[in-house]
Design a protein around this motif. Structure first.
Motif, PDB file in Angstrom:
ATOM      1  N   ARG A  59      56.176 -24.720  23.070  1.00 38.13           N
ATOM      2  CA  ARG A  59      55.933 -25.814  21.711  1.00 38.13           C
ATOM      3  C   ARG A  59      54.769 -26.379  21.899  1.00 38.13           C
TER       4      ARG A  59
ATOM      5  N   TYR B 213      54.267 -32.283  20.538  1.00 39.02           N
ATOM      6  CA  TYR B 213      53.909 -32.414  19.212  1.00 39.02           C
ATOM      7  C   TYR B 213      53.034 -33.261  19.065  1.00 39.02           C
TER       8      TYR B 213
ATOM      9  N   GLU C 273      59.124 -32.020  24.247  1.00 33.58           N
ATOM     10  CA  GLU C 273      58.316 -31.444  23.085  1.00 33.58           C
ATOM     11  C   GLU C 273      58.026 -32.189  22.255  1.00 33.58           C
TER      12      GLU C 273
ATOM     13  N   LEU D 291      64.800 -41.683  13.105  1.00 31.34           N
ATOM     14  CA  LEU D 291      64.865 -42.925  12.258  1.00 31.34           C
ATOM     15  C   LEU D 291      63.838 -43.554  11.288  1.00 31.34           C
TER      16      LEU D 291
ATOM     17  N   ARG E 262      63.373 -35.728  14.444  1.00 29.80           N
ATOM     18  CA  ARG E 262      63.554 -36.753  15.327  1.00 29.80           C
ATOM     19  C   ARG E 262      63.393 -37.550  14.827  1.00 29.80           C
ATOM     20  N   LEU E 263      62.420 -37.690  14.618  1.00 31.91           N
ATOM     21  CA  LEU E 263      60.986 -39.075  13.746  1.00 31.91           C
ATOM     22  C   LEU E 263      61.485 -39.092  12.635  1.00 31.91           C
TER      23      LEU E 263
ATOM     24  N   VAL F  73      65.115 -29.406  19.364  1.00 35.44           N
ATOM     25  CA  VAL F  73      64.941 -30.066  18.177  1.00 35.44           C
ATOM     26  C   VAL F  73      63.534 -30.761  17.731  1.00 35.44           C
ATOM     27  N   PRO F  74      62.745 -30.099  16.418  1.00 36.40           N
ATOM     28  CA  PRO F  74      61.565 -30.181  16.751  1.00 36.40           C
ATOM     29  C   PRO F  74      61.162 -31.717  16.181  1.00 36.40           C
ATOM     30  N   PHE F  75      60.233 -32.230  16.750  1.00 30.12           N
ATOM     31  CA  PHE F  75      59.764 -33.537  17.002  1.00 30.12           C
ATOM     32  C   PHE F  75      60.203 -33.993  15.530  1.00 30.12           C
ATOM     33  N   ALA F  76      59.423 -33.794  14.599  1.00 28.19           N
ATOM     34  CA  ALA F  76      58.903 -34.161  12.969  1.00 28.19           C
ATOM     35  C   ALA F  76      60.524 -34.918  12.863  1.00 28.19           C
TER      36      ALA F  76
ATOM     37  N   VAL G 193      60.507 -42.625  21.306  1.00 19.41           N
ATOM     38  CA  VAL G 193      59.617 -41.700  19.513  1.00 19.41           C
ATOM     39  C   VAL G 193      58.978 -42.449  19.207  1.00 19.41           C
TER      40      VAL G 193
END
Lengths: 363, 192
Positions: free
Chosen positions: A219, A192, A188, B190, B186-187, B181-184, A134
């Motif tokens: 998604r 995104y 995901e 961090l 997850r970002l 889990v929405p990616f935003a 990520v």
């Protein structure tokens, strides 16, 4: 739709002769296979990246740069680029350089790598695999899209006023696929960013692939890039062909029975029934490959694994002749039938550049 | 409610299966359950194949699905070389690592003599603790001589009662998070 091959780059003893190629022979064989892919009309060659024996491709852009100089049309890609253990700065530089040398015939597939010890060898920890994927990818995107980057993160030295050179060809970064067999987090992530999602597909039953692709498509639409049907999907496949299907089974069986990954496990018959592996006539390969669409939807890229398990180069080149001459032309025609007009092709440097220019003109 | 019984006996008939059936019947006496018995022996080849191929065959996948949907489990193994049998362990080795999380499990074992009875506490209980199952306090060991002695029926009854008491609560705990889990998020986690 794009068709191509992907190579793991394993050095494996040929179980029928007991002969093991040298690393040098295997590396040259991969290059010969890539050149053959272009010669028989395929679109893509993708190399794996590994940092442990028995695999040779530790330095993908060196290999792809060499292949770029010896081909004209072939898209050069990876399967996969280790976004976890490589420094994203080096990925940004290496693949932008490759883009220039290959006149844009470059894209990448990001992957995490599942070999535990490789992480500490590169100063990382496999338990942070998802987080590394990520954070590193978020930085990589900025390095390709912003001329000067100030950045601070969890895993890497901060950057102040850093410019990654060379800048991407025509200011357009390479298209990125994300490969994952079973991590919804990666599907995901691909969705995104509106990137492509590639499922390795080949060692798993179809319903597993179906669930991952469905998640990505859903998604992709959720994040506003289009309908689920417009998401950019790639699939792996694995085939061995002879004109006569019994000959294919007879010739491939010792390679199957001793193959890394699945050898000494299920029978060839069970495995071909349960997974996308097809061993038979070109017609059987055509039928099986067309059936992928039933659960993956209309998709953009089909890559075949053709050169593993110790198959000799001569045999692989014969396989590529069959693939290019008898299989792919039919697949192109059949996959085009009933394909909705609004399902896009896989992005290329040309299409991404045109889209960027159009966006600039509107602005 | 669904009760799944994992029996790792090898002979037919087997005392392991006999103990498994008695435990299941005792649970049914406390609370009505649909019982499904998984004979691990029948899945031996598919289990071995999953180790090499990475995915389960049809019969094994069905058994794994049954475990995932169970409200409670009874697991019974013969004692081999001072522990559970390798085949019994292998069934759980190829199971999804979260499949037993929060599930009530009754552990039981059979053996030729009572000298191995602590295998339940030294081998089975830690295994199921690791898998985050809720292991009932009473574990049931049946040595050959127990089948003709006093005490076994009472232990079966007590263990079954404990399992039955835990089972009604599992539906809530079983709420598996299938959501992404929405990616935003997850970002952001961090620190960016």
């Amino acid at each position: 739709m794009q068709f191509g091959i992907f190579s793991v780059g394993d050095v494996t003893t040929d179980p029928t002769t007991g002969r093991t190629p040298t690393e040098g022979e295997r590396i040259k064989a991969m290059v010969a296979i890539a050149q053959k892919a272009e010669e028989v009309g395929l679109d893509v060659f993708a190399t794996g990246e590994h940092h442990n024996p028995p695999f040779v491709p530790s330095s993908p852009t060196t290999m792809l740069g060499y292949i770029a100089a010896r081909t004209e049309r072939l898209i050069l890609s990876t399967s996969t680029t280790l976004i976890t253990t490589n420094d994203p700065v080096k990925i940004a530089e290496d693949y932008a350089m490759l883009q220039h040398l290959a006149d844009g015939r470059v894209d990448l597939m990001m992957g995490r790598g599942n070999t535990g010890p490789v992480y500490p060898w590169f100063g990382q920890d496999i338990r942070e695999g998802i987080n590394l994927a990520v954070e590193n990818y978020a930085l990589l995107r900025r390095l390709w899209r912003e001329d000067v980057v100030d950045w601070e993160g969890k895993f890497r030295t901060p950057l102040q006023g850093f410019t990654s050179t060379p800048r991407p060809l025509d200011g357009v970064p390479p298209f990125v696929w994300h490969g994952s067999i079973r991590s919804p987090e990666i599907a995901e992530q691909a969705a995104y960013y509106g990137d492509g999602f590639f499922h390795n597909h080949i060692f798993w039953p179809a319903d597993h692939t179906k669930r991952m692709i469905e998640l990505y498509r859903t998604r992709y639409a959720h994040h506003g890039y289009g309908t689920p049907e417009q998401a950019i999907v790639g699939l792996g496949g694995q085939v061995f062909m002879r004109k006569n299907s019994q000959d294919a089974v007879r010739e491939f069986r010792p390679y199957f029975d001793n193959a890394p990954v699945y050898g000494h496990g299920p029978s060839l018959e069970d495995f071909t029934e349960q997974t996308p592996l097809t061993v038979g006539s070109p017609q059987q390969v055509i039928e099986k490959t067309l059936s992928f669409r039933e659960y993956a939807g209309d998709y953009q890229r089909q890559l075949f694994l053709m050169d593993h398990a110790g198959l000799p180069l001569k045999t692989v080149l014969e396989q590529l002749d069959l693939l290019g001459e008898e299989v792919v032309p039919v697949l192109r025609e059949e996959f085009a039938k009933n394909r909705p007009a609004d399902v896009p092709d896989a992005p290329t440097h040309q299409s991404l550049t045109a889209a960027a220019r159009k966006k600039e003109a509107v602005a | 409610m669904k009760l799944v019984v994992i029996s790792a006996g090898l002979s037919v008939p087997s005392s392991t299966r006999l103990l498994a059936d008695r435990l299941a019947a005792a649970v049914h006496g406390h609370t009505p359950v649909d019982v499904r018995v998984v004979e691990v022996r029948d899945l031996a080849v598919e289990i071995a194949h999953q180790f090499t191929s990475g995915f389960p065959g049809k019969a094994l996948a069905a058994a794994q699905d049954a475990v995932a949907e169970a409200d409670g489990l009874i697991v019974v193994t013969p004692v081999f070389s001072a522990s559970y049998s390798g085949l019994f362990k292998s069934f759980f080795d190829v199971l999804d690592k979260d499949a037993l999380a929060g599930k009530p499990v009754l552990i039981a074992a059979t053996g030729g003599s009572a000298r191995h009875s602590l295998v339940l506490e030294h081998a089975l209980r830690p295994l199921f603790a690791y898998l985050r199952a809720v292991v009932v306090p009473t574990a049931v060991y049946a040595a050959s001589e127990d089948w003709g002695a006093e005490g076994l029926p009472e232990r079966i009854e007590r263990a079954a009662g404990e399992l039955a008491a835990l089972m009604p609560g599992t539906a809530d705990r079983r709420a598996v998070d299938d959501g992404v889990v929405p990616f935003a998020e997850r970002l952001a986690a961090l620190g960016r």
